[in-house]
Design an enzyme around this catalytic site. Structure first.
Site, PDB file in Angstrom:
ATOM      1  N   LYS A  74      37.265  87.416  47.695  1.00  0.00           N
ATOM      2  CA  LYS A  74      37.210  88.310  48.849  1.00  0.00           C
ATOM      3  C   LYS A  74      35.832  88.864  49.103  1.00  0.00           C
ATOM      4  O   LYS A  74      35.479  89.198  50.208  1.00  0.00           O
ATOM      5  CB  LYS A  74      38.117  89.525  48.588  1.00  0.00           C
ATOM      6  CG  LYS A  74      39.506  89.218  48.886  1.00  0.00           C
ATOM      7  CD  LYS A  74      40.555  90.190  48.523  1.00  0.00           C
ATOM      8  CE  LYS A  74      40.448  91.635  48.606  1.00  0.00           C
ATOM      9  NZ  LYS A  74      40.287  92.213  47.288  1.00  0.00           N
ATOM     10  N   LYS A  92      36.395  80.322  42.142  1.00  0.00           N
ATOM     11  CA  LYS A  92      37.525  80.868  42.895  1.00  0.00           C
ATOM     12  C   LYS A  92      37.057  81.357  44.273  1.00  0.00           C
ATOM     13  O   LYS A  92      35.956  81.907  44.386  1.00  0.00           O
ATOM     14  CB  LYS A  92      38.075  82.034  42.055  1.00  0.00           C
ATOM     15  CG  LYS A  92      39.094  82.913  42.712  1.00  0.00           C
ATOM     16  CD  LYS A  92      39.487  84.066  41.796  1.00  0.00           C
ATOM     17  CE  LYS A  92      39.009  85.383  42.399  1.00  0.00           C
ATOM     18  NZ  LYS A  92      39.821  86.548  42.056  1.00  0.00           N
ATOM     19  N   LYS A 123      33.066  91.783  35.754  1.00  0.00           N
ATOM     20  CA  LYS A 123      32.631  92.804  36.727  1.00  0.00           C
ATOM     21  C   LYS A 123      31.528  93.680  36.141  1.00  0.00           C
ATOM     22  O   LYS A 123      30.672  94.153  36.887  1.00  0.00           O
ATOM     23  CB  LYS A 123      33.816  93.653  37.201  1.00  0.00           C
ATOM     24  CG  LYS A 123      34.831  92.827  37.981  1.00  0.00           C
ATOM     25  CD  LYS A 123      35.205  93.385  39.344  1.00  0.00           C
ATOM     26  CE  LYS A 123      35.799  92.278  40.190  1.00  0.00           C
ATOM     27  NZ  LYS A 123      36.657  92.640  41.264  1.00  0.00           N
TER      28      LYS A 123
HETATM   29  P1  ATP Z   1      37.420  90.379  44.506  1.00  0.00           P
HETATM   30  O1  ATP Z   1      36.635  89.175  44.865  1.00  0.00           O
HETATM   31  O2  ATP Z   1      37.034  91.617  45.286  1.00  0.00           O
HETATM   32  O3  ATP Z   1      37.544  90.620  43.028  1.00  0.00           O
HETATM   33  P2  ATP Z   1      39.839  88.858  44.879  1.00  0.00           P
HETATM   34  O4  ATP Z   1      39.512  87.837  45.909  1.00  0.00           O
HETATM   35  O5  ATP Z   1      39.928  88.397  43.469  1.00  0.00           O
HETATM   36  O6  ATP Z   1      38.890  90.116  45.024  1.00  0.00           O
HETATM   37  P3  ATP Z   1      42.090  90.584  44.591  1.00  0.00           P
HETATM   38  O7  ATP Z   1      42.280  91.839  45.371  1.00  0.00           O
HETATM   39  O8  ATP Z   1      41.533  90.748  43.229  1.00  0.00           O
HETATM   40  O9  ATP Z   1      41.182  89.526  45.332  1.00  0.00           O
HETATM   41  O10 ATP Z   1      43.430  89.767  44.543  1.00  0.00           O
HETATM   42  C1  ATP Z   1      44.545  89.926  45.371  1.00  0.00           C
HETATM   43  C2  ATP Z   1      45.585  88.876  45.057  1.00  0.00           C
HETATM   44  O11 ATP Z   1      45.144  87.585  45.498  1.00  0.00           O
HETATM   45  C3  ATP Z   1      45.877  88.695  43.567  1.00  0.00           C
HETATM   46  O12 ATP Z   1      47.249  88.408  43.400  1.00  0.00           O
HETATM   47  C4  ATP Z   1      45.047  87.527  43.173  1.00  0.00           C
HETATM   48  O13 ATP Z   1      45.547  86.861  42.032  1.00  0.00           O
HETATM   49  C5  ATP Z   1      45.150  86.666  44.419  1.00  0.00           C
HETATM   50  N1  ATP Z   1      43.990  85.802  44.576  1.00  0.00           N
HETATM   51  C6  ATP Z   1      42.706  86.214  44.707  1.00  0.00           C
HETATM   52  N2  ATP Z   1      41.890  85.170  44.879  1.00  0.00           N
HETATM   53  C7  ATP Z   1      42.667  84.057  44.864  1.00  0.00           C
HETATM   54  C8  ATP Z   1      42.404  82.653  44.991  1.00  0.00           C
HETATM   55  N3  ATP Z   1      41.182  82.208  45.168  1.00  0.00           N
HETATM   56  N4  ATP Z   1      43.442  81.800  44.919  1.00  0.00           N
HETATM   57  C9  ATP Z   1      44.704  82.261  44.754  1.00  0.00           C
HETATM   58  N5  ATP Z   1      45.022  83.557  44.618  1.00  0.00           N
HETATM   59  C10 ATP Z   1      44.021  84.460  44.675  1.00  0.00           C
END
Ligand code: ATP
Ligand code: LTN
Length: 337
Positions: free
Chosen positions: A205, A202, A120
Site C-alpha cells: 500500500k 509484495k 518496519k
Molecule cells: P503497508 O505497505 O502499509 O505495510 P500493506 O499493503 O501490507 O500495508 P496492510 O494494511 O498491512 O497492507 O494489509 C491489509 C490486508 O491486506 C491484510 O490482510 C494483508 O495480509 C493483505 N495484503 C496486503 N498486501 C497484500 C498483497 N500484496 N497480497 C495479498 N494480500 C495482501
C-alpha cells in the site's frame, strides 16, 4: 431439544486494514474479496485500523481524509452495513484498554522476533517507537475483544495471528476459558499479490513507486497504463511457473478478477504475446473495479451517510467489546466500576 438450542450462533469473523497509502488490488484480492463472501455465513466485523497506522508518523489532516476515504472504499467494494459491523478502531476505546492488559501477558522477546517489526524498524530507523513493537498486541486485542473464530488476511499476517493465538491460550490457561482462540483464514489463491514493478516483492500500500501498485479506485486509464508497464520476463509465453513470477502474478490477478481458472487463461494466452495478455488483464481489472469506483465517488459526496454508518458500527462493536472487557476485568481481579 428446545428451540433455543437449535438456533446456532454464527461464528465471528474479524479483520481490518490500516489507513496508510492506498487500498491496492493486493489488499482487495488478499483480504476484502474474501470478506465479501463471508458476510452471509458469519457475523463479520471489519475495522479501519486507525490506531495501528499511528505507528508511522501521519500528517493529521491527510490522515483524517484518508481514513474516511478507506471507509467509503469498504462500502463501495460491497461490504454491507446491514450485514456486517463496519467501524473505525479508534471509536471503540476497549481496543486500547484490552491491548494494555494483554501487554502484561506478552513477552518483549516475542515482539522483538516479529518479522514485520524487524522490517518496519529497519525502514523507519528514526522512529522505532513502542507502538511498532506493540503492534501485534493491539492486533490481538482487536481480534480477541469480539471472541473471533476466523481472521481473513493475506499470508504476511500469519505470524501476527499466531501471536494472537498464543496470547489467548496463555490467558485462558492462567485463568479459565475467556477468549475464543482465533484461526487465520488465508485463501489458497492470491494471498500474496506481487508488485507490478518487482515481482519478487509484495504489492504494498505504501510503495513509493506509483507503478508498483494499483489502487482499487484508480481511473481506467491509470489502471491500463500500470498493467501495460508491468514487469514480465524475456521469454514471451504465458505460463504459470515459479521462474516466471511476473507472468504468474498477472495470471493470478486475471483469474481472481474474472473468476476464470488459470488453466483456461494459459490456454487462451499462451502464444498471444505479452502485449495482448497484459492489456486484457488490465481490461479485466478495469471492468471488475468500475462499479467500485463509481460507488466510491458517489459515497464521498455523502459524508453524512458515511458518518452515520460509522457511528452505528461503533455502537454495535462497543456493545460486544464491553462484554469481553467485563469478563477480563473480573478474571484478573480488577474492582468493577
Ligand atoms: P503497508 O505497505 O502499509 O505495510 P500493506 O499493503 O501490507 O500495508 P496492510 O494494511 O498491512 O497492507 O494489509 C491489509 C490486508 O491486506 C491484510 O490482510 C494483508 O495480509 C493483505 N495484503 C496486503 N498486501 C497484500 C498483497 N500484496 N497480497 C495479498 N494480500 C495482501
Ligand atoms: N495488521 C493488519 C491490520 C489489522 C488486522 C487487525 C487484521 C489490524 N487489526 C485485526 C486482522 C485482524 C495488517 O493487515 N497489516
Amino acid at each position: 431439544m428446545t428451540e433455543q438450542s437449535n438456533v446456532e450462533r454464527k461464528k465471528i469473523v474479524y479483520s481490518g486494514i490500516q489507513p496508510t497509502g492506498i487500498i491496492t488490488i493486493g489488499n482487495y484480492i488478499g483480504a476484502i474479496n474474501n470478506w465479501l463472501g463471508m458476510q452471509d455465513e458469519y457475523d463479520c466485523i471489519f475495522g479501519i485500523a486507525d490506531l495501528h497506522a499511528l505507528t508511522v508518523r501521519q500528517v493529521p489532516a491527510e490522515y483524517r481524509a484518508r481514513a474516511t476515504s478507506f471507509f467509503a472504499q469498504y462500502l463501495a467494494c460491497g461490504l454491507d452495513p446491514e450485514k456486517s459491523i463496519l467501524y473505525f478502531q479508534s471509536h471503540v476505546a476497549e481496543h486500547s484498554e484490552l491491548a494494555w492488559i494483554l501487554n502484561c501477558y506478552t513477552y518483549v522477546g516475542e515482539m522483538q522476533r516479529m518479522t514485520q517489526f524487524k522490517d518496519k524498524s529497519a525502514k523507519h530507523e528514526d522512529n522505532v517507537n513502542m507502538g511498532l513493537l506493540d503492534y501485534p498486541v493491539l492486533m490481538a486485542a482487536d481480534i480477541l475483544l469480539y471472541q473471533t473464530s476466523l481472521v481473513p488476511v493475506g499470508i504476511d499476517q500469519k505470524q501476527h495471528l499466531e501471536i494472537a493465538r498464543d496470547i489467548a491460550t496463555r490467558f485462558n490457561n492462567i485463568y479459565s476459558p475467556t477468549f475464543t482462540v482465533p484461526e487465520a483464514y488465508i485463501a489458497k489463491s492470491g494471498a500474496k499479490i506481487a508488485s507490478l514493478q518487482n515481482p519478487s516483492a509484495k504489492m504494498s500500500k505504501s510503495d513509493p513507486d506509483p507503478n508498483a501498485a494499483v489502487s482499487i479506485i484508480d481511473d481506467p486509464d491509470t489502471i491500463m497504463r500500470k498493467f501495460k508497464r508491468a514487469v514480465t520476463d524475456c521469454e514471451p509465453v504465458v505460463e504459470y511457473r515459479e521462474d516466471k513470477p511476473g507472468v504468474s502474478n498477472l495470471l493470478t490477478i486475471f483469474s481472481v478478477m474474472t473468476g476464470r481458472s488459470i488453466d483456461s487463461l494459459v490456454e487462451e494466452y499462451h502464444d498471444t504475446g505479452y502485449a495482448k495478455f497484459k492489456a486484457d488483464c488490465g481490461e479485466a481489472v478495469v471492468e471488475k473495479l468500475r462499479p467500485v469506483r463509481e460507488e466510491y465517488l458517489r459515497l464521498m459526496d455523502d459524508k453524512k451517510y458515511l458518518a452515520d454508518v460509522a457511528a452505528k458500527g461503533a455502537e454495535r462493536a462497543r456493545r460486544i467489546a464491553a462484554r469481553t472487557m467485563t469478563k477480563v476485568k473480573k478474571k484478573i481481579g480488577l474492582v468493577l466500576a
